[in-house]
Design a protein around this motif. Structure first.
Motif, mmCIF file in Angstrom:
data_model
loop_
_atom_site.group_PDB
_atom_site.id
_atom_site.type_symbol
_atom_site.label_atom_id
_atom_site.label_comp_id
_atom_site.label_asym_id
_atom_site.label_seq_id
_atom_site.Cartn_x
_atom_site.Cartn_y
_atom_site.Cartn_z
ATOM 1 N N ILE A 78 0.881 -1.168 0.000
ATOM 2 C CA ILE A 78 0.000 0.000 0.000
ATOM 3 C C ILE A 78 0.919 1.217 0.000
ATOM 4 O O ILE A 78 1.685 1.428 0.944
ATOM 5 N N PHE A 79 0.882 1.974 -1.079
ATOM 6 C CA PHE A 79 1.729 3.157 -1.187
ATOM 7 C C PHE A 79 1.162 4.285 -0.327
ATOM 8 O O PHE A 79 -0.055 4.429 -0.189
ATOM 9 N N VAL A 80 2.051 5.078 0.237
ATOM 10 C CA VAL A 80 1.658 6.233 1.048
ATOM 11 C C VAL A 80 2.327 7.460 0.448
ATOM 12 O O VAL A 80 3.539 7.461 0.213
ATOM 13 N N THR A 81 1.552 8.498 0.161
ATOM 14 C CA THR A 81 2.126 9.673 -0.487
ATOM 15 C C THR A 81 1.418 10.935 -0.021
ATOM 16 O O THR A 81 0.266 10.891 0.420
ATOM 17 N N ALA A 82 2.115 12.051 -0.124
ATOM 18 C CA ALA A 82 1.543 13.327 0.293
ATOM 19 C C ALA A 82 0.947 14.087 -0.886
ATOM 20 O O ALA A 82 -0.182 14.556 -0.829
ATOM 21 N N HIS A 83 1.691 14.180 -1.989
ATOM 22 C CA HIS A 83 1.218 15.070 -3.052
ATOM 23 C C HIS A 83 1.779 14.749 -4.429
ATOM 24 O O HIS A 83 1.682 15.567 -5.334
ATOM 25 N N ASP A 84 2.364 13.596 -4.619
ATOM 26 C CA ASP A 84 2.966 13.280 -5.909
ATOM 27 C C ASP A 84 1.877 12.851 -6.889
ATOM 28 O O ASP A 84 1.496 11.690 -6.960
ATOM 29 N N GLN A 85 1.373 13.809 -7.669
ATOM 30 C CA GLN A 85 0.233 13.534 -8.538
ATOM 31 C C GLN A 85 0.550 12.515 -9.621
ATOM 32 O O GLN A 85 -0.290 11.693 -9.973
ATOM 33 N N TYR A 86 1.761 12.570 -10.178
ATOM 34 C CA TYR A 86 2.082 11.597 -11.225
ATOM 35 C C TYR A 86 2.129 10.189 -10.652
ATOM 36 O O TYR A 86 1.651 9.237 -11.259
ATOM 37 N N ALA A 87 2.699 10.051 -9.450
ATOM 38 C CA ALA A 87 2.744 8.732 -8.815
ATOM 39 C C ALA A 87 1.337 8.204 -8.595
ATOM 40 O O ALA A 87 1.059 7.027 -8.824
ATOM 41 N N ILE A 88 0.432 9.071 -8.159
ATOM 42 C CA ILE A 88 -0.952 8.654 -7.927
ATOM 43 C C ILE A 88 -1.582 8.160 -9.224
ATOM 44 O O ILE A 88 -2.265 7.135 -9.256
ATOM 45 N N LYS A 89 -1.347 8.865 -10.328
ATOM 46 C CA LYS A 89 -1.903 8.446 -11.617
ATOM 47 C C LYS A 89 -1.387 7.064 -12.011
ATOM 48 O O LYS A 89 -2.141 6.206 -12.469
#
Length: 249
Positions: A78-89
């Protein structure tokens, strides 16, 4: 019991996730918490976890870079991220799970339910390979797209994609040499990933490769003739954006 590791360089993030898991999810057993990707990588190799909560952005080595060093790949993430929009895509495109910081309990519950399902079927390996391939193009245009399928991963050169056509929650890829491929991703997923690679959403049904536009026919919205002779309508509200992008080629 789901044996779990947490790898996150931010102390607040690690502690918040630990507290939430210990309070609400007794079926999850935390076997280790690590603040550097190097420590986390060593733990993965020595403890054989079922699940890893993995921060995307860490110094020296990103979460994606860490996964490239793992073999065999026999656990869930389960990835955890703050604001990396490209990673989310990229993560969404591969149908994997992520949590935004600060972690919401309901989102965590949903992600864990999906993990339990995947642990039961053991079928997520190809999805992780897909996201690792696509994320490496973050700094530039995607030239080769990895698409997870039931059989494995299909790789497509983006130059061979003439256009993408929505078919409900699926997308039909129209390819060169009269080929087609139906993919279980919606058109918005493709639009998000390919927007910087010469593709334009010209209609709610179509995402076209601008380099495969043979001719534009003027009209209220107009339409384009693609290199395979398909006619694709341009919606009125997309016409200006399309013409601007076409001029930049």
């Amino acid at each position: 019991m789901i044996h779990t590791l947490i790898i996150d360089d931010e102390a607040d993030g690690r502690n918040a996730l630990r507290i939430a898991i210990e309070k609400y999810f007794p079926e999850v057993s935390i076997k280790g918490i690590y603040e550097t990707p190097e420590q986390g990588l060593e733990a993965i190799r020595t403890t054989t976890p079922d699940l890893v909560f993995l921060d995307v952005q860490m110094p020296h080595m990103s979460g994606f870079d860490l996964l490239k060093h793992v073999s065999p790949f026999n656990f869930e993430v389960i990835f955890v991220t703050a604001h990396d929009q490209y990673a989310i895509k990229a993560i969404r495109f591969s149908a994997l799970d992520y949590l935004l910081k600060p972690v919401d309990i309901d989102d965590l519950r949903v992600a864990l339910e999906k993990v339990k399902e995947r642990l039961h079927h053991k079928n997520a390996q190809h999805q992780y390979q897909s996201v690792l391939h696509n994320i490496q193009h973050k700094a530039g245009k995607i030239e080769r797209l990895a698409v997870p399928t039931q059989e494995g991963i299909e790789f497509f050169n983006t130059a061979d994609i003439i256009f993408c056509e929505a078919e409900g929650s699926y997308t039909q890829l129209i390819l060169t040499q009269k080929r087609k491929q139906l993919v279980s991703r919606n058109l918005k997923d493709f639009e998000s990933l390919l927007a910087d690679s010469g593709f334009c959403r010209v209609h709610h049904t179509y995402l076209i490769n601008l380099r495969h536009v043979h001719k534009y026919i003027r009209g209220e919205g107009g339409y384009v003739i693609m290199t395979d002779n398909h006619h694709v309508d341009i919606s009125r509200r997309k016409k200006e954006e399309f013409l601007q992008l076409l001029d930049k080629l």
